[in-house]
Design a protein around this motif. Structure first.
Motif, mmCIF file in Angstrom:
data_model
loop_
_atom_site.group_PDB
_atom_site.id
_atom_site.type_symbol
_atom_site.label_atom_id
_atom_site.label_comp_id
_atom_site.label_asym_id
_atom_site.label_seq_id
_atom_site.Cartn_x
_atom_site.Cartn_y
_atom_site.Cartn_z
ATOM 1 N N LEU A 14 41.690 26.822 30.106
ATOM 2 C CA LEU A 14 42.507 27.893 29.542
ATOM 3 C C LEU A 14 43.227 28.672 30.636
ATOM 4 O O LEU A 14 44.315 29.208 30.390
ATOM 5 C CB LEU A 14 41.636 28.851 28.719
ATOM 6 C CG LEU A 14 40.956 28.264 27.481
ATOM 7 C CD1 LEU A 14 40.154 29.351 26.766
ATOM 8 C CD2 LEU A 14 41.971 27.641 26.538
ATOM 9 N N ALA A 15 42.630 28.735 31.808
ATOM 10 C CA ALA A 15 43.233 29.528 32.883
ATOM 11 C C ALA A 15 42.620 29.136 34.217
ATOM 12 O O ALA A 15 41.532 28.550 34.290
ATOM 13 C CB ALA A 15 43.028 31.022 32.631
ATOM 14 N N THR A 16 43.345 29.480 35.277
ATOM 15 C CA THR A 16 42.856 29.377 36.649
ATOM 16 C C THR A 16 43.015 30.748 37.276
ATOM 17 O O THR A 16 44.110 31.316 37.255
ATOM 18 C CB THR A 16 43.645 28.342 37.460
ATOM 19 O OG1 THR A 16 43.575 27.074 36.820
ATOM 20 C CG2 THR A 16 43.094 28.228 38.870
ATOM 21 N N ALA A 17 41.943 31.289 37.800
ATOM 22 C CA ALA A 17 41.987 32.651 38.333
ATOM 23 C C ALA A 17 41.187 32.727 39.619
ATOM 24 O O ALA A 17 40.334 31.880 39.899
ATOM 25 C CB ALA A 17 41.415 33.641 37.313
ATOM 26 N N TYR A 18 41.464 33.772 40.386
ATOM 27 C CA TYR A 18 40.668 34.040 41.577
ATOM 28 C C TYR A 18 39.407 34.815 41.206
ATOM 29 O O TYR A 18 39.395 35.599 40.260
ATOM 30 C CB TYR A 18 41.473 34.866 42.582
ATOM 31 C CG TYR A 18 42.450 34.058 43.381
ATOM 32 C CD1 TYR A 18 42.009 33.077 44.260
ATOM 33 C CD2 TYR A 18 43.819 34.286 43.273
ATOM 34 C CE1 TYR A 18 42.907 32.335 45.007
ATOM 35 C CE2 TYR A 18 44.723 33.552 44.025
ATOM 36 C CZ TYR A 18 44.261 32.582 44.890
ATOM 37 O OH TYR A 18 45.141 31.839 45.617
ATOM 38 N N PRO A 32 36.336 37.468 37.541
ATOM 39 C CA PRO A 32 37.689 36.897 37.536
ATOM 40 C C PRO A 32 38.770 37.969 37.664
ATOM 41 O O PRO A 32 38.632 39.088 37.163
ATOM 42 C CB PRO A 32 37.775 36.218 36.154
ATOM 43 C CG PRO A 32 36.376 36.043 35.711
ATOM 44 C CD PRO A 32 35.607 37.173 36.299
ATOM 45 N N GLU A 33 39.849 37.600 38.356
ATOM 46 C CA GLU A 33 41.022 38.462 38.484
ATOM 47 C C GLU A 33 42.093 37.956 37.517
ATOM 48 O O GLU A 33 42.811 37.008 37.823
ATOM 49 C CB GLU A 33 41.546 38.434 39.922
ATOM 50 C CG GLU A 33 40.645 39.107 40.931
ATOM 51 C CD GLU A 33 40.705 40.625 40.863
ATOM 52 O OE1 GLU A 33 41.431 41.148 39.995
ATOM 53 O OE2 GLU A 33 40.031 41.283 41.663
ATOM 54 N N PRO A 34 42.231 38.561 36.339
ATOM 55 C CA PRO A 34 43.131 38.018 35.315
ATOM 56 C C PRO A 34 44.606 38.247 35.593
ATOM 57 O O PRO A 34 45.448 37.586 34.991
ATOM 58 C CB PRO A 34 42.705 38.768 34.052
ATOM 59 C CG PRO A 34 42.178 40.073 34.558
ATOM 60 C CD PRO A 34 41.509 39.753 35.862
ATOM 61 N N LEU A 35 44.931 39.167 36.511
ATOM 62 C CA LEU A 35 46.328 39.524 36.732
ATOM 63 C C LEU A 35 46.879 38.957 38.030
ATOM 64 O O LEU A 35 47.887 39.434 38.550
ATOM 65 C CB LEU A 35 46.496 41.046 36.667
ATOM 66 C CG LEU A 35 45.941 41.697 35.392
ATOM 67 C CD1 LEU A 35 46.289 43.172 35.348
ATOM 68 C CD2 LEU A 35 46.425 40.974 34.135
#
Length: 211
Positions: free
Chosen positions: A133-137, A145-148
């Motif tokens: 669904l996503a790749t985040a730091y 997770p850092e969503p922005l």
């Protein structure tokens, strides 16, 4: 749930969705007491700096705004995606972008990351998991997770809609609860955001002494 490892696809014959860029600039900047998008660093406002940085890595890039901000001079000269779903906060901007271009993935960036670097964006794009669904730091401060500063895949649209319909509004909590890939940042400072006048003063001093 998180996914780790190198960049991969479980379906190598299917091309990955094209990545568009989204700079979130629809916030009220209440803690800063002035518009964070308009803060000046080295002769440019923060929004323009972030837009130019993202544009070096992908195209097109858009700025996420509320309907009342479309004529604002700091924002109006950029391609805009106006909030199109109900609610508040960055989840609205993310969902609005996914709705505007449902076949695209989105590299979503907050506009208040003055230390964001080319290296950070390159790593994110290089190590993207196109099947999640996503790749985040992972935050260097708390491991969450850092969503922005993350890539949101088209498949996240339905999951985000369901999450928000169930009363959720925090993109970080969404990432914690779902199957996403978390990366260890090579440059932890690149993800430091600026929320208060004191943090802005410190950021200016740091950037002024940087090479």
């Amino acid at each position: 749930m998180t996914r780790t490892g190198t960049n991969y696809s479980d379906h190598p014959g299917i091309p990955a969705a094209r990545v568009h860029g989204l700079i979130l600039a629809g916030g009220s900047s209440s803690r800063m007491q002035r518009d964070k998008a308009a803060l000046q660093y080295r002769g440019k406002n923060q929004l323009d700096r972030t837009f130019e940085l993202a544009s070096r890595h992908l195209s097109p890039v858009f700025v996420s705004v509320r309907a009342a901000q479309t004529a604002d001079p700091t924002r109006a000269h950029h391609p805009l995606i106006v909030d199109s779903v109900a609610g508040e906060g960055p989840i609205v901007g993310i969902r609005s972008a996914l709705a505007a271009y449902p076949d695209a993935a989105w590299l979503v960036l907050a506009c208040d990351l003055p230390f964001l670097s080319d290296a950070a964006l390159s790593q994110l794009l290089r190590e993207r998991d196109v099947d999640g669904l996503a790749t985040a730091y992972r935050s260097a401060h708390d491991g969450l997770p850092e969503p922005l500063c993350a890539i949101w895949e088209p498949a996240a649209a339905a999951a985000l809609e369901s999450y928000q319909a169930g009363g959720g509004h925090c993109p970080r909590k969404f990432l914690i609860r779902h199957a996403v890939r978390l990366l260890e940042p090579l440059d932890g400072r690149a993800l430091d955001n600026i929320n208060t006048p004191e943090e802005y003063t410190q950021a200016l001093a740091t950037l002024d002494t940087a090479p």
